[in-house]
Structure formats: C-alpha cells, structure tokens
Design an enzyme around this catalytic site. Structure first.
Site, PDB file in Angstrom:
ATOM      1  N   ASP A 185       8.529   1.310  -1.418  1.00  0.00           N
ATOM      2  CA  ASP A 185       7.469   1.198  -2.722  1.00  0.00           C
ATOM      3  C   ASP A 185       6.522   2.382  -2.880  1.00  0.00           C
ATOM      4  O   ASP A 185       6.292   3.103  -1.369  1.00  0.00           O
ATOM      5  CB  ASP A 185       6.259   0.427  -3.497  1.00  0.00           C
TER       6      ASP A 185
HETATM    7  N1  URA Z   1       7.613  -5.211   0.158  1.00  0.00           N
HETATM    8  C1  URA Z   1       7.113  -4.653  -0.925  1.00  0.00           C
HETATM    9  O1  URA Z   1       6.069  -5.628  -1.863  1.00  0.00           O
HETATM   10  N2  URA Z   1       7.149  -3.761  -0.860  1.00  0.00           N
HETATM   11  C2  URA Z   1       7.012  -2.402   0.157  1.00  0.00           C
HETATM   12  O2  URA Z   1       7.616  -1.784  -0.134  1.00  0.00           O
HETATM   13  C3  URA Z   1       8.146  -3.055   1.113  1.00  0.00           C
HETATM   14  C4  URA Z   1       7.575  -4.468   1.103  1.00  0.00           C
END
Ligand code: URA
Length: 255
Positions: free
Chosen positions: A106
């Site tokens: 993310d």
């Molecule tokens: N899980 C999440 O919620 N976000 C990420 O970026 C990676 C794993």
C-alpha cells in the site's frame, strides 16, 4: 559467444531506443575498457561486460533483481494516481527495461519491496501456490494482547474470502506492535485481518520475504540495491518463523 551490437546492448539495458543508443555512441558518450565505443556495429560479448554511459559505469545484466526499502507515500501500481510511483525512486533505465514491483505494498506501507524485469521471477514470487512467507511489523491502535495474537493465528473471516485467513506466525513484540507472517498476499491483508480481529493497523512495515531480511540489506528508506545470487537464494528459504514449505528459487540469475 556471439557478439551483440552496441545499440542492442544499450537498448536492452534501458538506455532508450536503438536509434537513440546509436546517437549516444556517435556523440562519444559510451565507452568500454577505457576506450570510447566508436562503431555500434562492432559489438561486444555481453558476458561480464562493463561499460560507461555519461561517465557512469554499468554491468550488463540480462535481468535485474532489486530490493527497495520503500518509504511511505509511494504507489506500487504501474499507473499511480494519488502518489508518485515507486519507479521514480530508481534510475530511469529500470523503467525503460520494464522493471516492475513484485506484488504490491500500500502507499503508506514501508519496507522490503522486490522489483524485477524477469517475468518468470515475478510470477514465481507472487504466485499464491508458492506460499512465499512475508513478515510484517504492524503497529496497532489498541493493545496487541494475547487475544489478538490468538485470533490472527486461528484465522479471521474477511468479507470477500470464502474461508478464514490465518497468520502463519504471529507474536506481540511491544505493547502496540505485532510481528505477523502471511503467505497469501491478499489485498490490504494485514490491515483487514487486524480490523476483523477487532483492532486497527496504524503503521505497517514489511521486514522480510522468505529468508531475505530488510535489516540485512543495509538500505535506508528510499534506497535500493541489486539482489545478487546469495540474496536470491534466501528468497528460496523459509523464514525461521514459517513452517516447512515447498517453495524454491526459480530465477535463473546466471549472467
Ligand atoms: N497488507 C496490507 O494491509 N498492506 C500491505 O501493504 C501489505 C500487506
């Protein structure tokens, strides 16, 4: 080994179109073994080849395998919409040779991100069938107590999933921090699992993929480096926390 013409070599390494690469050579911007490359048709053996473009030395690599310590505020998608893309943190050449992130983090997640232009490697690393364990450090809003850890290890039901998803490993490392290993790589998985377990993720960092650990790579946030054979071998090994699995390195990195 047959020689490859210099315009093809430079194009394959991300220096632009063949026409543009011929112009670089004609302008005297390319050298090898301390000598300017004068004729692109002369070519070179790419095995172990080093060359200089605009004064910077490069090693010929059939494919590149990279680790980036991703800072917050960068998107992993190919067409970023709200934040700059992670490729802006790398030399321009990598974009030209179609380097892509292996899976996604993310925009606000930090830590270890692999990138490559080797489609087979990207596929093998991101395939759900390979169950590559990924270790995250999640900071939680509410205390990270035993009940939270137990719920994540038992499995929590996410809205669009047919069955509960469980962490392979989970433990509290501080009052508001857990270490969690996941093998599935579903969208926002850590954040959604924490929410389903009644807590909230306020910060997330990926600290290892397989046995490749971010802290061993010596990268500050925003820094990257090439992964060499030894590093790639670590991707084929399970983390200490993960149970025995069946994944193996598939990348052929002999160059
Ligand atoms: N899980 C999440 O919620 N976000 C990420 O970026 C990676 C794993």
């Amino acid at each position: 080994m047959a020689k490859t013409t210099w315009d093809r070599i430079l194009q394959s390494q991300g220096f632009g179109s063949r026409k543009w690469c011929r112009e670089l050579i004609a302008d005297g911007e390319v050298s090898s073994n301390g000598e300017p490359v004068r004729d692109y048709r002369a070519g070179a053996d790419t095995d172990g080849l080093e060359f200089t473009v605009f004064g910077e030395t490069w090693r010929y690599r059939e494919h590149v395998y990279l680790a980036l310590n991703k800072p917050p505020g960068f998107e992993c998608s190919r067409k970023p919409s709200h934040h700059p893309g992670v490729l802006t943190l790398l030399p321009e050449q990598f974009g030209w040779r179609d380097v892509q992130p292996v899976g996604r983090l993310d925009h606000d997640t930090t830590g270890l991100l692999l990138l490559s232009d080797d489609g087979a490697f990207i596929h093998a690393q991101s395939s759900p069938r390979r169950h590559v364990p990924k270790l995250y450090l999640a900071t939680t809003h509410a205390p990270a107590d035993d009940a939270l850890v137990a719920r994540l290890l038992e499995g929590v039901q996410l809205h669009d999933e047919p069955a509960p998803l469980a962490a392979t490993h989970c433990r509290a490392v501080e009052s508001h921090r857990i270490e969690i290993v996941l093998e599935q790589g579903k969208y926002h998985q850590v954040k959604r699992m924490l929410a389903a377990a009644g807590n909230h993720c306020v910060a997330l960092q990926r600290t290892a993929i397989g046995a490749l650990r971010l802290d061993a790579l010596g990268l500050e946030e925003g820094e990257w480096r090439y992964l060499e054979q030894d590093d790639l071998a670590l991707l084929a090994r399970e983390t200490a926390e993960a149970p025995p699995g069946s994944f193996s390195a598939t990348a052929d990195v002999s160059q």
